[in-house]
Design an enzyme around this catalytic site. Structure first.
Site, PDB file in Angstrom:
ATOM      1  N   HIS A 117       1.980   2.651  -3.085  1.00  0.00           N
ATOM      2  CA  HIS A 117       0.981   3.338  -3.478  1.00  0.00           C
ATOM      3  C   HIS A 117       1.659   4.767  -3.522  1.00  0.00           C
ATOM      4  CE1 HIS A 117      -2.740   0.269  -2.973  1.00  0.00           C
ATOM      5  NE2 HIS A 117      -1.733  -0.062  -3.922  1.00  0.00           N
TER       6      HIS A 117
ATOM      7  N   ASP B 215       0.991  -0.938   0.079  1.00  0.00           N
ATOM      8  CA  ASP B 215      -0.358  -0.219   0.177  1.00  0.00           C
ATOM      9  C   ASP B 215       1.127   0.880   0.127  1.00  0.00           C
ATOM     10  OD1 ASP B 215      -1.880   1.709   0.280  1.00  0.00           O
ATOM     11  OD2 ASP B 215      -3.117   0.076   1.122  1.00  0.00           O
TER      12      ASP B 215
END
Ligand SMILES: *[C@@H]1O[C@H](CO)[C@@H](O)[C@H](O)[C@H]1NC(C)=O
Length: 410
Positions: A256, A233
């Site tokens: 991310h 993430d």
């Protein structure tokens, strides 16, 4: 030479050096006491629950009156720790956890009955440093696979724990260690002041859900330096209540990217300011650098800069999104939005796997203001694909930007 070296000057220099050495050698001026977890019965075979031994050791570390109190976690051993909280306030001015050995989490069932959303918690400790070459293994894979199916206690197993959380810390230092495979985020800072985080390796598979690298919220004066973060993430997420955050020398990917937000969920009043991201490389990340706010919230995100960023085959390199809304969120349709202003993107280069490389999606009413782009060049990583910029209600200036940012309003 501005000053000529005189005999008097040399003597003073010598005296000064002698005093320095004396002050380092003389006990009493600054005292250090060490506590080794093995002396408290920790086994370090990777199987025995060493939490009770660590807690006993921690009590002595924390209650020690010396200036520096040191907890030794020796090398060449692996200590299994069940969910545990190292709580302050402590008596010593500085606490050093020397992490030479490894720490491993129990299997998922080892968490059962515990409602903690943390595996290793550190609370209300001033002057804590964790340093060393050890590895902290959160054994997260069992949590990543369908975490809520066949779950007897909803609300516990559906919420995997973060590996390391630091709450109400002051002058925290994290240095040198590795964290792998956390059930959820690797490291979370809440209500912290003056932290320095450097030379860490935070590693989890790109497809592991919610394994943020470092989450920072409600914190001020935090530096994250020279670390490698490859995770599932956000590499780093800066959220509500944070200010004076400096992020430099981060190598990110998979992951991310580096995110501010999301802010304003559930109509909250959230603020983030003075966040400076510099000299970072993002490789094949799902998003690059972004600011995301949710409609319906109030507050601001301002004085934010991204400088010296390199993208290598990144997806969605630059995003400001005041309409952020993902599955499962209640997406507001209200007029209110969080103000985004004074955001600079400078000296940014690299390649993108997606065509919309700059995406400034600002709120219809609130908009984004003073968005400055300087020397930003993002090319396609896909032969033959054309890249472009998109703006909606974004105000600011652009110079030397490719693809061109004609859509930016004055
Ligand atoms: C930039 O970051 C890299 C790590 O990605 C680091 O090795 C280097 O020293 C940094 N350079 C500066 C000028 O800070």
């Amino acid at each position: 030479m501005l000053f000529k070296s005189t005999p008097m000057f040399d003597i003073m220099k010598l005296l000064f050096s002698v005093l320095m050495v004396l002050s380092m050698l003389t006990p009493g001026l600054s005292s250090t006491t060490t506590f080794n977890v093995l002396k408290y019965g920790a086994v370090g075979d990777g199987k025995t629950n060493d939490s009770p031994a660590f807690l006993k050791a921690w009590t002595d570390v924390c209650q020690s009156n010396s200036d520096v109190s040191q907890l030794i976690i020796p090398a060449a051993r692996t200590f299994l720790l069940k969910p545990i909280t190292f709580a302050g306030p402590c008596k010593s001015k500085y606490i050093l956890i020397q992490l030479s050995g490894n720490i491993v989490a129990p299997t998922k069932s080892g968490f059962s009955g515990s409602h903690l959303n943390t595996w290793l918690g550190f609370k209300s400790i001033n002057g804590l440093a964790i340093s060393g070459k050890g590895t902290i293994d959160g054994q997260g894979s069992a949590w990543w696979k369908q975490p809520c199916l066949g779950n007897p206690i909803p609300g516990t197993e559906c919420r995997p724990p973060t590996a390391l959380t630091f709450n109400r810390c002051y002058r925290l230092q994290l240095k040198g260690f590795t964290s792998i495979n956390p059930p959820r985020s690797h490291i979370t800072l809440t209500s912290c002041k003056k932290a320095i985080i450097k030379n860490l390796h935070l590693i989890a598979p790109g497809e592991s859900p919610n394994t943020d690298g470092i989450d920072i919220s409600g914190s001020r004066d935090i530096q994250v330096l020279n670390s490698f973060i490859g995770t599932g993430d956000d590499c780093i997420a800066v959220s509500a209540g944070s200010s004076l955050i400096k992020i430099t020398g981060i190598t990110c990917g998979p992951g991310h990217g580096i995110s501010i937000g999301s802010l304003g969920g559930s109509g909250e009043f959230d603020t983030v300011e003075d966040v400076h991201v510099k000299n970072c490389t993002l490789t094949e990340t799902l998003t690059g650098v972004r600011i995301k706010t949710i409609k319906g919230g109030g507050g601001f995100a301002r004085r934010i800069s991204f400088e010296g960023i390199r993208f290598v085959r990144a997806n969605n390199p630059i995003i400001i999104d005041q309409y952020y809304c993902v599955n499962g969120m209640k997406c507001e349709t209200k007029d209110q939005a969080i103000k985004v202003s004074d955001v600079t993107f400078r000296g940014i280069t690299g390649t993108s796997l997606m065509d919309k490389v700059i995406n400034l999606n600002c709120d219809q009413n609130v908009g984004c203001s003073n968005i400055v782009f300087e020397k930003v060049y993002i090319a396609s990583a896909v032969p033959g694909m054309k890249v472009f910029s998109f703006c909606h209600n974004a105000h600011g200036t652009a110079s030397h930007v490719k693809p061109s940012l004609n859509c930016l309003l004055k």
